[in-house]
Design an enzyme around this catalytic site. Structure first.
Site, PDB file in Angstrom:
ATOM      1  N   LYS A 166      40.464  84.674  38.354  1.00  0.00           N
ATOM      2  CA  LYS A 166      39.125  84.093  38.125  1.00  0.00           C
ATOM      3  C   LYS A 166      38.860  83.909  36.630  1.00  0.00           C
ATOM      4  O   LYS A 166      38.369  82.867  36.185  1.00  0.00           O
ATOM      5  CB  LYS A 166      38.069  85.020  38.756  1.00  0.00           C
ATOM      6  N   ASN A 204      38.273  80.128  34.182  1.00  0.00           N
ATOM      7  CA  ASN A 204      37.182  79.752  33.272  1.00  0.00           C
ATOM      8  C   ASN A 204      37.648  79.714  31.815  1.00  0.00           C
ATOM      9  O   ASN A 204      37.138  78.927  31.022  1.00  0.00           O
ATOM     10  CB  ASN A 204      35.979  80.691  33.463  1.00  0.00           C
ATOM     11  N   CYS A 253      28.820  81.305  32.730  1.00  0.00           N
ATOM     12  CA  CYS A 253      30.193  81.655  33.130  1.00  0.00           C
ATOM     13  C   CYS A 253      31.202  81.350  32.041  1.00  0.00           C
ATOM     14  O   CYS A 253      31.862  82.247  31.533  1.00  0.00           O
ATOM     15  CB  CYS A 253      30.559  80.890  34.391  1.00  0.00           C
ATOM     16  N   HIS A 263      48.420  58.868  30.329  1.00  0.00           N
ATOM     17  CA  HIS A 263      49.732  59.513  30.426  1.00  0.00           C
ATOM     18  C   HIS A 263      49.736  60.402  31.675  1.00  0.00           C
ATOM     19  O   HIS A 263      48.757  61.109  31.937  1.00  0.00           O
ATOM     20  CB  HIS A 263      49.971  60.360  29.155  1.00  0.00           C
ATOM     21  N   VAL A 283      32.615  78.724  42.721  1.00  0.00           N
ATOM     22  CA  VAL A 283      31.914  77.470  43.052  1.00  0.00           C
ATOM     23  C   VAL A 283      31.176  76.888  41.852  1.00  0.00           C
ATOM     24  O   VAL A 283      30.701  77.621  40.989  1.00  0.00           O
ATOM     25  CB  VAL A 283      30.926  77.686  44.227  1.00  0.00           C
TER      26      VAL A 283
END
Ligand code: SAJ
Length: 377
Positions: free
Chosen positions: A196, A200, A250, A234, A145
């Site tokens: 995960k 990131n 993160c 594009h 989130v």
């Protein structure tokens, strides 16, 4: 079903509250006694739209409690921070929590790891818990989130659940199904861990590319924002925004988890480039304000509209400016810091929505120089 959410921070607190309002009997547990005592008085530092009301609803219904002693539960959800220490993952908080769960674990309990972890960590946790010698269930369900939109994304984002076996994934899925209004896919634990980290890392690499484009455009006197806007017309191009650097807890950390056992050139260079962005931007600011001494810094958080300053590139820029003889004062309306005056000049470092409403001609009328590093004013 009794659920203990271990670690009531940015992720654990909203997760505990949403589970409580989805029909589970939830205890938000944290070793920080002061945090728990404050929570019991409805005081907490996580500022997320809708969080107060959902905690209120959970507590009033009797389904949400807070404790500094871990209660025996059917399900343990681990939401501990996994920071970096000397560029390596620091999993000590997570494994301390695993030890606590180990003491209370009973047959057929379920453990879910939501913390972001290096590949293979859930299987390591399994090897510890296996010593119990009875059947239990274990899965990794990484949180994905976005700070500032946590409650919305908890419900609306697709969820990935990786079990150490198929049964674990299926049982964990039955819990998330109670509040997730999107697809929930199941897989094995290590795949979920890598997914995960890939997300990131993908973002980090693409921000690095945008930052590199900024530097190239600067060399040619080209407006990078205009160039990116045109390139993004594009159908298969979607360049991110260049900025003053990559902050938060993160994106600057997770790519390092992915390469702790693999030598990736592209990820390493990405980290180096994004880490050097505050230096690049500071140099331009110092040239621009060669004669001015006292600068007002507008925005200090790690990104727009959040109250979090962890790993904020704006803080790094302030440090560099001070080292180079400038006197800086901070104004950040999102964390309620400072005042919006101009001093000898203004440096806008964070694109808070609040700044978008400011009429730039009014600032100009004061006849002072403004450097908008994030193209918000
Ligand atoms: N940034 C840029 N340019 C951009 C986008 C971001 O310079 O185009 C900068 C921001 O200003 C900030 C940093 O990057 O300093 C990180 O911000 P972010 O909005 O990209 O990410 P976080 O750290 O707030 O949240 C991310 C999210 N991950 C992805 O979007 C892939 C979120 O979904 C994750 O749950 C979260 O990390 C996490 O907890 O891992």
């Amino acid at each position: 079903m009794k659920i203990a959410v271990i670690g009531v921070g940015y992720i654990g607190l909203p997760t505990a509250a949403i589970l409580a309002t989805s029909g589970f009997n939830v205890t938000g547990y944290d070793i920080d006694r002061k945090k728990i005592l404050r929570l019991r008085k409805f005081k907490f530092d996580v500022k997320e739209p809708g969080l107060k009301s959902i905690i209120d609803a959970g507590v009033k219904s009797g389904m949400l409690k807070f404790d500094y002693k871990l209660p025996k539960s059917d399900v343990y959800i681990l939401c501990l921070p996994t920071p970096k220490k000397n560029s390596k993952p620091d999993l000590s908080y997570l494994f301390d929590a695993v030890k606590e769960v180990y003491k209370l674990l009973e047959k057929n309990n379920l453990i879910i790891v939501e913390s972001t972890v290096p590949p293979g960590t859930t299987m390591k946790i399994k090897s510890i818990l296996d010593k119990k010698g009875f059947k239990y269930y274990l899965a990794h369900s990484p949180e994905r989130v976005l700070p500032g939109k946590i409650l919305k994304e908890l419900v609306e984002n697709h969820r990935i659940i990786g079990g150490v076996d198929l049964e674990s994934a299926i049982i964990a899925k039955s819990i998330y199904e109670k509040f997730v209004d999107a697809e929930i896919v199941i897989t094995d634990a290590t795949t979920a861990e890598i997914v995960k980290l890939m997300e990131n890392t993908y973002r980090d690499v693409n921000i690095a590319l945008a930052n590199e484009f900024l530097r190239i455009c600067d060399k040619y006197g080209v407006d990078v924002y205009k160039a990116i806007k045109f390139a993004n017309m594009h159908p298969r191009v979607n360049i991110l925004n260049p900025g003053i650097g990559v902050g938060g807890h993160c994106i600057p950390v997770d790519p390092l988890f992915l390469i702790c056992n693999y030598d990736s050139k592209i990820i390493k260079i990405t980290r180096k480039l994004n880490d050097s962005q505050p230096n690049y931007v500071s140099k331009i600011i110092l040239d621009f304000f060669s004669d001015e001494k006292k600068l007002k810094i507008w925005g200090i958080t790690y990104k727009p509209d959040v109250d979090d300053t962890r790993e904020s590139p704006a803080l790094k820029i302030c440090e560099i400016l001070e080292k180079n003889g400038k006197k800086v004062e901070i104004y950040d309306p999102v964390i309620g810091m400072g005042t919006p005056d101009v001093l000898d000049g203004v440096v806008v470092l964070v694109g808070h929505s609040y700044f978008k409403d400011i009429d730039p001609t009014k600032l100009k009328a004061k006849n002072k120089k403004i450097f908008d590093a994030v193209n918000v004013i």
